[in-house]
Write a protein that holds these residues in place. Structure first.
Motif, PDB file in Angstrom:
ATOM      1  N   ALA A  93     -65.178   7.889  -6.418  1.00  0.00           N
ATOM      2  CA  ALA A  93     -66.201   8.931  -6.506  1.00  0.00           C
ATOM      3  C   ALA A  93     -65.826  10.111  -5.619  1.00  0.00           C
ATOM      4  CB  ALA A  93     -67.555   8.379  -6.083  1.00  0.00           C
ATOM      5  N   ARG A  94     -65.956  11.309  -6.182  1.00  0.00           N
ATOM      6  CA  ARG A  94     -65.768  12.558  -5.429  1.00  0.00           C
ATOM      7  C   ARG A  94     -67.037  13.384  -5.611  1.00  0.00           C
ATOM      8  NH1 ARG A  94     -60.468  14.535  -4.409  1.00  0.00           N
ATOM      9  NH2 ARG A  94     -61.194  16.620  -4.971  1.00  0.00           N
ATOM     10  N   LEU A  95     -67.752  13.605  -4.532  1.00  0.00           N
ATOM     11  CA  LEU A  95     -68.967  14.413  -4.611  1.00  0.00           C
ATOM     12  C   LEU A  95     -68.563  15.872  -4.649  1.00  0.00           C
ATOM     13  CD1 LEU A  95     -71.359  12.492  -2.216  1.00  0.00           C
ATOM     14  CD2 LEU A  95     -70.591  11.952  -4.527  1.00  0.00           C
ATOM     15  N   ALA A  96     -69.002  16.577  -5.697  1.00  0.00           N
ATOM     16  CA  ALA A  96     -68.532  17.930  -5.942  1.00  0.00           C
ATOM     17  C   ALA A  96     -69.718  18.874  -6.097  1.00  0.00           C
ATOM     18  CB  ALA A  96     -67.665  17.968  -7.205  1.00  0.00           C
ATOM     19  N   PHE A 152     -60.478   9.589 -10.603  1.00  0.00           N
ATOM     20  CA  PHE A 152     -61.727   9.821  -9.871  1.00  0.00           C
ATOM     21  C   PHE A 152     -62.795  10.331 -10.831  1.00  0.00           C
ATOM     22  CE2 PHE A 152     -59.227  13.707  -9.706  1.00  0.00           C
ATOM     23  CZ  PHE A 152     -60.138  14.694 -10.071  1.00  0.00           C
ATOM     24  N   ALA A 153     -64.015  10.319 -10.335  1.00  0.00           N
ATOM     25  CA  ALA A 153     -65.144  10.895 -11.050  1.00  0.00           C
ATOM     26  C   ALA A 153     -65.829  11.883 -10.127  1.00  0.00           C
ATOM     27  CB  ALA A 153     -66.126   9.816 -11.482  1.00  0.00           C
ATOM     28  N   GLU A 154     -65.923  13.135 -10.569  1.00  0.00           N
ATOM     29  CA  GLU A 154     -66.680  14.128  -9.814  1.00  0.00           C
ATOM     30  C   GLU A 154     -68.153  13.983 -10.178  1.00  0.00           C
ATOM     31  OE1 GLU A 154     -65.339  18.126 -10.208  1.00  0.00           O
ATOM     32  OE2 GLU A 154     -63.540  17.788  -9.005  1.00  0.00           O
ATOM     33  N   ILE A 155     -69.001  13.859  -9.144  1.00  0.00           N
ATOM     34  CA  ILE A 155     -70.420  13.574  -9.340  1.00  0.00           C
ATOM     35  C   ILE A 155     -71.223  14.553  -8.494  1.00  0.00           C
ATOM     36  CG2 ILE A 155     -72.208  11.797  -9.171  1.00  0.00           C
ATOM     37  CD1 ILE A 155     -69.928   9.713  -9.134  1.00  0.00           C
ATOM     38  N   ASN A 156     -72.327  14.996  -9.012  1.00  0.00           N
ATOM     39  CA  ASN A 156     -73.242  15.836  -8.246  1.00  0.00           C
ATOM     40  C   ASN A 156     -73.776  15.055  -7.050  1.00  0.00           C
ATOM     41  OD1 ASN A 156     -76.345  16.537  -7.822  1.00  0.00           O
ATOM     42  ND2 ASN A 156     -75.282  18.418  -8.460  1.00  0.00           N
ATOM     43  N   ALA A 157     -73.853  15.688  -5.883  1.00  0.00           N
ATOM     44  CA  ALA A 157     -74.237  14.994  -4.648  1.00  0.00           C
ATOM     45  C   ALA A 157     -75.643  14.414  -4.733  1.00  0.00           C
ATOM     46  CB  ALA A 157     -74.119  15.945  -3.458  1.00  0.00           C
ATOM     47  N   GLU A 158     -76.576  15.131  -5.372  1.00  0.00           N
ATOM     48  CA  GLU A 158     -77.936  14.596  -5.484  1.00  0.00           C
ATOM     49  C   GLU A 158     -77.969  13.365  -6.376  1.00  0.00           C
ATOM     50  OE1 GLU A 158     -80.936  17.491  -6.403  1.00  0.00           O
ATOM     51  OE2 GLU A 158     -79.857  19.068  -5.328  1.00  0.00           O
ATOM     52  N   ASP A 159     -77.242  13.410  -7.494  1.00  0.00           N
ATOM     53  CA  ASP A 159     -77.151  12.230  -8.359  1.00  0.00           C
ATOM     54  C   ASP A 159     -76.556  11.051  -7.602  1.00  0.00           C
ATOM     55  OD1 ASP A 159     -78.203  13.524 -10.584  1.00  0.00           O
ATOM     56  OD2 ASP A 159     -76.233  14.126 -11.338  1.00  0.00           O
ATOM     57  N   ALA A 160     -75.492  11.320  -6.839  1.00  0.00           N
ATOM     58  CA  ALA A 160     -74.828  10.246  -6.103  1.00  0.00           C
ATOM     59  C   ALA A 160     -75.762   9.631  -5.069  1.00  0.00           C
ATOM     60  CB  ALA A 160     -73.573  10.792  -5.433  1.00  0.00           C
ATOM     61  N   ALA A 161     -76.508  10.467  -4.359  1.00  0.00           N
ATOM     62  CA  ALA A 161     -77.423   9.944  -3.338  1.00  0.00           C
ATOM     63  C   ALA A 161     -78.489   9.053  -3.978  1.00  0.00           C
ATOM     64  CB  ALA A 161     -78.067  11.108  -2.594  1.00  0.00           C
ATOM     65  N   ARG A 162     -79.001   9.472  -5.118  1.00  0.00           N
ATOM     66  CA  ARG A 162     -80.021   8.687  -5.808  1.00  0.00           C
ATOM     67  C   ARG A 162     -79.485   7.332  -6.250  1.00  0.00           C
ATOM     68  NH1 ARG A 162     -80.883   8.869 -11.112  1.00  0.00           N
ATOM     69  NH2 ARG A 162     -79.737  10.853 -11.298  1.00  0.00           N
ATOM     70  N   LEU A 163     -78.188   7.273  -6.599  1.00  0.00           N
ATOM     71  CA  LEU A 163     -77.587   6.035  -7.077  1.00  0.00           C
ATOM     72  C   LEU A 163     -76.936   5.216  -5.976  1.00  0.00           C
ATOM     73  CD1 LEU A 163     -75.890   7.461 -10.297  1.00  0.00           C
ATOM     74  CD2 LEU A 163     -77.943   6.048 -10.200  1.00  0.00           C
ATOM     75  N   GLY A 164     -76.939   5.739  -4.742  1.00  0.00           N
ATOM     76  CA  GLY A 164     -76.297   5.030  -3.646  1.00  0.00           C
ATOM     77  C   GLY A 164     -74.788   5.089  -3.683  1.00  0.00           C
ATOM     78  N   ILE A 165     -74.248   6.170  -4.222  1.00  0.00           N
ATOM     79  CA  ILE A 165     -72.792   6.358  -4.315  1.00  0.00           C
ATOM     80  C   ILE A 165     -72.366   7.337  -3.234  1.00  0.00           C
ATOM     81  CG2 ILE A 165     -70.891   7.195  -5.754  1.00  0.00           C
ATOM     82  CD1 ILE A 165     -72.645   6.432  -8.202  1.00  0.00           C
ATOM     83  N   THR A 166     -71.448   6.936  -2.387  1.00  0.00           N
ATOM     84  CA  THR A 166     -70.965   7.799  -1.319  1.00  0.00           C
ATOM     85  C   THR A 166     -69.611   8.391  -1.685  1.00  0.00           C
ATOM     86  OG1 THR A 166     -69.956   5.910  -0.194  1.00  0.00           O
ATOM     87  CG2 THR A 166     -72.203   6.518   0.452  1.00  0.00           C
ATOM     88  N   ASP A 167     -69.264   9.486  -1.041  1.00  0.00           N
ATOM     89  CA  ASP A 167     -67.987  10.142  -1.314  1.00  0.00           C
ATOM     90  C   ASP A 167     -66.836   9.200  -0.976  1.00  0.00           C
ATOM     91  OD1 ASP A 167     -66.578  12.511  -2.113  1.00  0.00           O
ATOM     92  OD2 ASP A 167     -65.940  12.729  -0.047  1.00  0.00           O
ATOM     93  N   GLY A 168     -65.941   8.997  -1.920  1.00  0.00           N
ATOM     94  CA  GLY A 168     -64.794   8.123  -1.718  1.00  0.00           C
ATOM     95  C   GLY A 168     -65.027   6.684  -2.116  1.00  0.00           C
ATOM     96  N   ALA A 169     -66.274   6.315  -2.422  1.00  0.00           N
ATOM     97  CA  ALA A 169     -66.557   4.939  -2.833  1.00  0.00           C
ATOM     98  C   ALA A 169     -66.101   4.723  -4.270  1.00  0.00           C
ATOM     99  CB  ALA A 169     -68.047   4.650  -2.695  1.00  0.00           C
ATOM    100  N   MET A 170     -66.090   3.468  -4.673  1.00  0.00           N
ATOM    101  CA  MET A 170     -65.718   3.134  -6.037  1.00  0.00           C
ATOM    102  C   MET A 170     -66.959   3.187  -6.934  1.00  0.00           C
ATOM    103  SD  MET A 170     -62.532   2.768  -5.653  1.00  0.00           S
ATOM    104  CE  MET A 170     -62.177   2.277  -7.327  1.00  0.00           C
ATOM    105  N   VAL A 171     -66.762   3.652  -8.174  1.00  0.00           N
ATOM    106  CA  VAL A 171     -67.879   3.778  -9.101  1.00  0.00           C
ATOM    107  C   VAL A 171     -67.402   3.368 -10.493  1.00  0.00           C
ATOM    108  CG1 VAL A 171     -67.362   6.217  -9.536  1.00  0.00           C
ATOM    109  CG2 VAL A 171     -69.649   5.347 -10.002  1.00  0.00           C
TER     110      VAL A 171
END
Length: 903
Positions: free
Chosen positions: A667-670, A635-654
């Motif tokens: 993806a794990r939003l942390a 998995f990849a832990e990602i900041n929630a704001e970064d993920a939202a900007r990139l269209g990455i949701t929790d549990g999605a593939m990245v």
């Protein structure tokens, strides 16, 4: 005269749980060096418990140590020597032929290209006796210092920092200092997960004496969650924090002027350099990326607390500025005289079970055995002791440079022992190509398959595994402990020191390699430590050099130095450093800057590390069902704001990509992940995932002093990957991976799991792979993109389950897994498994406590019924959190969800 041997614990004690004798040995995982009691279970395995008499752990084990009994099977073992002719397959050969081939390959390569055309790459998994034999062979008899180790990737910056400051690679303190400290500072260390037994000691001190805990780390980990104060330092800026601390201590009159004057040199120049980097708290805070108020609080705590231990680990070491970070920490302890006394000092927490033992025998390419270096006097001394005909006279190639030299064709023959460099080294794809290009590659390992063995070695040798090895290891506090065998060697597996000695004999050096046991190797190692020492070197085992075999077998855990009775186990409280003037050196750190900056193409910094329940590339820990259930996919832990900007949701593939390679993970939003950064764990390999191998991404820029590669700040990019179909396959037996575009493998209780993701409907690829098995039940809803399949054997036991459906996150397998109990299933009830529900009516959810196998839904149900019970109540009712404690931060998060209702 030799000192008396420490009183033995004894090799065998009674095990009340089974009535069988228990063997005292040492855990093979991290550098804590926990004592273990192993009791044969009569079925080829063993029952494992912590040794209550071992001073490293007093009976506690972490989740990995507790699960060691689940990793002792032979299904994955390499059992016989194997060799390859040309491009053909590996075929079984005899040991004599195999050893002849190594000796011949090394001799011929040296004759044609010189001694530096051959190399050995070793591992912190080796015992000290193995390490000693390898270094003696290479540096004394092959004539090359091209002997390095995967410990270079873990703690080489600590070694370099110690040597610059102390004149020797000396850890000044011991674990008892954690019990006696009033302030513990953890820098770049997720000890709650990576050294949980030590972290429990810190927690016990906190409860007993009010010890405060400060955590300094770019990422808020489980350890940060437990801290009294957390400082989210910017990547690479630790030396700014400690330079600012040194300035603060000087300005507030908190220095130990008498200690500085009597026992150190270089203070004024170092303080001046610190003032340039961090002249005041505000400047230090801006540069380090932390709040000035929080930094001021840390400085105030350090200034006003005499008993301070500063522990640091991979977050400090695995950096292109790692050695400077180490020295910045040491500077503050030297300046206050807080070193070598109870409850105070800098403390390096090592990552591997015998990284320290390797350092003691010259396992690093820039050192000789017994903590000696390549100065002319040391080269002469070691050469005379060994009576070495081809003594290496200069440092060899450190790990990253070694594999660069292999790629360049300068190193042509390599022997790899007990490690998996095709996964673990930076720029791992290049490492693979380099290994494939060698004229001769030998690998000694205890597994039949891993990524390095996939690089087509010419020769493969079966090594002993934990439980079969006999020798010693040294933990982070300089404590030597015995690893004792309690299992018979399987097949033709042999000790590594034995194989090395046999090669030495074949090269014409029979007298130098005449050892018949690990005890004989240890005695020689101890004798070298005492040879022409007279107190001039820190490492001294003169009191153990005369051990007979029985005393070696019974050797109790003992800290070095071992010269005589009554000597202190701490160093430097009254000076006595190992520099030429016997004074410690203050070392001014350079202005820190990242080896590689982010850019528009690679706007994120990649941080790497371990997770709670896995180890290195999972060749051992991946065999344990209880360890596989906590975090089963890369998995990849990602900041929630970064993920939202990139269209990455929790549990999605990245997709995470650097200039050197790419991987695809979940993806794990942390909340604890800083913006602009991403964290990916190191553990997955080609054997356990289709695209989760992290080493290929890491840039590998090295620290100029230590040669340790940067693993905490590689520029990367993040891109969401559209894989709308997610699923899993559970199989009672091992199988080849399903034909999914993405998969990860995990060992569970009763089944092997493959977690799947794909952009194709399962009907396009899964149906044909599963086939039309007799007795199978199937749900096939093409319109909804759902496919479920279950197959049963002739006895009515479930054999395989496959679920794939359209989903934005990983499917929960726990309900289907509950059907893998051994009882038969009535034909009329077999279709129920396709519901995905457990027979009790509810799925059990992810495992939170690996030690006791406690699942999340059980914990949540207990909290719901007992909202005021707290951690103690959970522990009393479910046992969760009562062993190693590494799940306590997660338990606290679950408890926190009930607080609004309680309020």
């Amino acid at each position: 005269m030799n000192a008396p041997v420490p009183p033995p614990l004894g090799e065998v004690v009674a095990a009340a749980s089974s009535g069988r004798p228990a063997v005292r040995t040492t855990c093979p995982y991290c550098g804590v060096g926990c004592g273990v009691l192993a009791t044969l279970d009569g079925q080829g395995g063993a029952l494992i418990a912590g040794d209550p008499e071992h001073p490293a752990n007093f009976g506690r084990l972490c989740s990995k140590g507790s699960a060691l009994g689940e990793t002792l099977g032979l299904e994955t073992r390499l059992l016989h020597p194997m060799a390859r002719e040309g491009d053909g397959p590996l075929l079984r050969i005899g040991w004599g032929t195999a050893l002849d081939r190594i000796a011949s390959a090394f001799r011929d390569t040296i004759d044609r290209h010189g001694p530096d055309s051959v190399a050995l790459y070793l591992s912190g998994q080796l015992l000290t006796e193995d390490y000693y034999a390898a270094n003696k062979l290479a540096k004394g008899f092959l004539g090359t210092a091209n002997v390095d180790t995967n410990s270079r990737l873990c703690m080489a910056s600590s070694v370099a920092g110690h040597r610059r400051a102390f004149g020797s690679d000396t850890v000044p303190g011991c674990y008892e200092d954690l019990d006696e400290a009033d302030l513990v500072v953890l820098v770049g260390s997720n000890a709650a997960w990576c050294h949980p037994v030590l972290f429990r000691r810190i927690e016990a001190a906190r409860a007993r004496r009010g010890t405060r805990v400060v955590v300094i780390d770019p990422r808020r980990t489980a350890t940060g969650d437990e801290a009294d104060l957390f400082l989210p330092v910017r990547a690479g800026m630790d030396s700014i924090v400690f330079s600012g601390l040194l300035v603060r201590l000087a300005e507030h009159g908190a220095l130990d002027d008498a200690y500085i004057a009597a026992h150190t040199s270089g203070f004024e120049a170092t303080l001046a350099a610190a003032r340039e980097l961090a002249p005041d708290v505000a400047t230090a805070a801006r540069a380090a990326g932390v709040e000035a108020e929080a930094l001021e609080e840390f400085y105030r705590l350090f200034e006003r607390t005499e008993r301070v231990v500063t522990c640091y680990s991979q977050g400090v070491n695995q950096s292109a500025q790692g050695t400077d970070k180490v020295n910045a920490i040491i500077n503050c302890h030297l300046a206050t005289g807080r070193i070598g006394r109870p409850g105070m000092g800098p403390f390096s927490l090592t990552g591997q079970p015998n990284a320290m033992g390797g350092r003691e025998v010259g396992g690093l390419a820039n050192q000789l055995a017994a903590h000696m270096d390549f100065s002319p006097g040391s080269v002469d001394r070691v050469g005379r002791f060994w009576q070495a005909p081809h003594m290496a006279t200069r440092e060899g190639l450190k790990a990253v440079a070694l594999f660069d030299a292999i790629a360049a064709g300068k190193v042509k023959a390599l022997w790899v022992m007990g490690t998996n460099p095709a996964v673990s080294l930076p720029r791992a794809d290049g490492v693979r190509e380099a290994l494939r290009g060698l004229d001769f590659l030998a690998v000694s390992d205890n597994v039949a398959a891993n990524d390095t063995l996939g690089c087509r070695p010419h020769l493969v040798l079966p090594a002993l595994a934990w439980g079969e090895k006999d020798g010693t290891v040294t933990n982070s506090e300089r404590r030597i402990s015995r690893q004792r065998a309690f299992l018979s060697p399987p097949g033709e597996a042999k000790a590594d020191w034995w194989a090395i000695a046999q090669v030495g004999k074949r090269l014409g050096h029979a007298a130098a390699f005449k050892w018949r046991s690990a005890a004989e190797v240890f005695r020689e190692h101890a004798a070298l430590s005492a040879f022409e020492n007279g107190g001039t070197r820190d490492f001294d085992l003169s009191g153990l050099a005369g051990l007979d075999d029985a005393a070696f077998d019974a050797l109790a855990p003992v800290q070095w130095p071992v010269r005589g009775a009554g000597e202190s186990k701490r160093f430097f409280a009254e000076g006595g450093f190992y520099t030429s003037d016997r004074k410690a050196c203050f070392v001014p750190p350079r202005r820190p800057e990242l080896a590689r900056a982010t850019s528009e193409a690679y706007p994120f910094l990649l941080n790497t590390g371990r997770i709670r329940d896995q180890w290195h590339t999972m060749t051992r820990s991946g065999l344990s069902p209880r360890l596989g259930a906590h975090l089963p996919v890369p998995f990849a832990e990602i900041n929630a704001e970064d993920a939202a900007r990139l269209g990455i949701t929790d549990g999605a593939m990245v997709r995470v990509a650097s200039a050197h390679g790419a991987l695809a993970v979940e993806a794990r939003l942390a909340a604890g992940q800083p913006r602009g950064t991403v964290f990916v764990p190191i553990h997955w390999s080609e054997a356990t995932s289709s695209c989760g191998r992290l080493g290929a991404l890491v840039a590998g820029d090295t620290d100029p002093a230590s040669g340790q590669p940067e693993a905490k700040a590689t520029p990367v990019t993040l891109v969401p990957v559209e894989m709308p179909f997610r699923g899993f396959v559970l199989s009672r037996q091992a199988m080849t991976p399903p034909p999914a575009q993405w998969w990860a493998r995990a060992t569970l209780d009763g089944a092997i799991a493959y977690i799947l993701a794909d952009d194709r409907p399962p009907q396009d690829w899964l149906h044909a792979w599963l086939g039309d098995e007799t007795g199978a039940v199937r749900l096939d809803d093409a319109g909804a993109g759902r496919y479920r399949f279950a197959d049963f054997d002739e006895a009515g036991r479930i054999r395989l389950v496959a679920f794939v459906e359209r989903s934005d996150r990983r499917l929960d397998w726990s309900g289907a897994l509950s059907w893998f109990a051994d009882e038969e299933r009535d034909i009329a009830r077999r279709g129920q498994v396709l519901s995905g529900r457990a027979e009790s009516g509810g799925a059990c959810g992810p495992v939170i406590c690996a030690c006791h196998g406690v699942a999340q839904d059980s914990i949540e149900a207990f909290i719901a019924g007992n909202p005021a019970a707290g951690l103690a109540g959970i522990g009393a009712a479910l046992k969760a959190g009562t062993n190693c404690g590494s799940c306590i931060p997660e338990l606290r998060r679950l408890l926190a969800r009930t607080e609004p209702a309680l309020g």
